[in-house]
Scaffold this active site. Structure first.
Site: not given
Length: 257
Positions: A45, A56
């Site tokens: 990724e 995140d």
């Protein structure tokens, strides 16, 4: 057949690694991808950094901030990986947020992905209904798999809808909250893994968030097809640079270490 689908058919548990494009240094992107494939990783990724990364945790946020300061953009990323298929054969997925892709133009972004050899996209803030109604035909036109996230709070109805419009794998977020490494999973996560595993979905699941070592990789893949590691790998890059990537993947996959 899309490389993601080919990889999912292999009789093994899959290790996918997330890293932030343009980190630690702007021109490290291709080198990290090549080293990850040499180190036995099954999928990669590629994180497209964004200034407001909602999903995140602090480690990946810090890497995104640094990558943006280094000068990473969608255009720079595509320029860097324009010849990546000359050296790398495993599936490559871009993980990023909707805003930069909208600025680039969704169809133009998808067309560029196809051109350089990207196999799929993960867009955490792309609403499932919006994708289905507005963008699914575009993704399919360019041969891209769109990967949706589910969490312990996602309803069974929503999970089954996601499963019905997906054609690759489902990204199974291990717990509520943002990304970040954990040393082990508790009973709550184990129950969640069992519950999803018992739904008999048509798309395999790959677990992300909280995978950091051999123990968590094994726990996550007991019922699921594979696991994704992000924060722990970013920490390794921050500490060791790009030269010891194989050491990291070996300790994830090998219980003897």
């Amino acid at each position: 057949m899309n490389r993601i689908n080919q990889k999912l058919q292999e009789d093994k548990k899959l290790l996918s690694i997330y890293f932030t494009a343009g980190y630690p240094s702007l021109n490290d992107t291709v080198g990290v991808i090549e080293e990850l494939e040499k180190s036995g990783v099954d999928m990669i990724e590629i994180g497209l950094p964004f200034s407001d990364p909602l999903a995140d945790g602090p480690t990946i946020q810090a890497s995104s901030t640094q990558a943006l300061e280094n000068g990473m953009t969608s255009k720079v990323l595509f320029d860097q990986i324009k010849n990546i298929r000359e050296t790398v054969s495993i599936p490559l997925i871009i993980m990023g947020y909707l805003n930069p892709m909208m600025q680039y133009g969704i169809e133009a972004f998808c067309a560029k992905c196809q051109e350089v050899g990207i196999d799929g996209l993960i867009i955490p803030d792309m609403p499932v209904d919006v994708y289905h109604e507005q963008f699914q035909a575009v993704f399919e036109k360019y041969g891209l798999i769109n990967v949706f996230l589910i969490t312990p709070q996602t309803s069974e109805e929503r999970i089954r809808f996601i499963d019905s419009i997906s054609n690759g794998f489902i990204y199974m977020v291990s717990s509520a909250g943002t990304t970040g490494a954990k040393n082990s999973f508790g009973n709550t996560q184990e129950t969640y893994f069992d519950r999803i595993g018992n739904m008999n979905l048509k798309n395999p699941q790959i677990v992300g968030f909280g995978i950091s070592n051999h123990e968590t990789f094994t726990q996550a893949t007991n019922k699921a097809k594979g696991a994704i590691i992000g924060s722990a790998f970013i920490k390794h890059l921050t500490k060791n640079g790009t030269k010891s990537i194989k050491e990291f993947t070996t300790q994830i996959l090998n219980s003897e270490l």
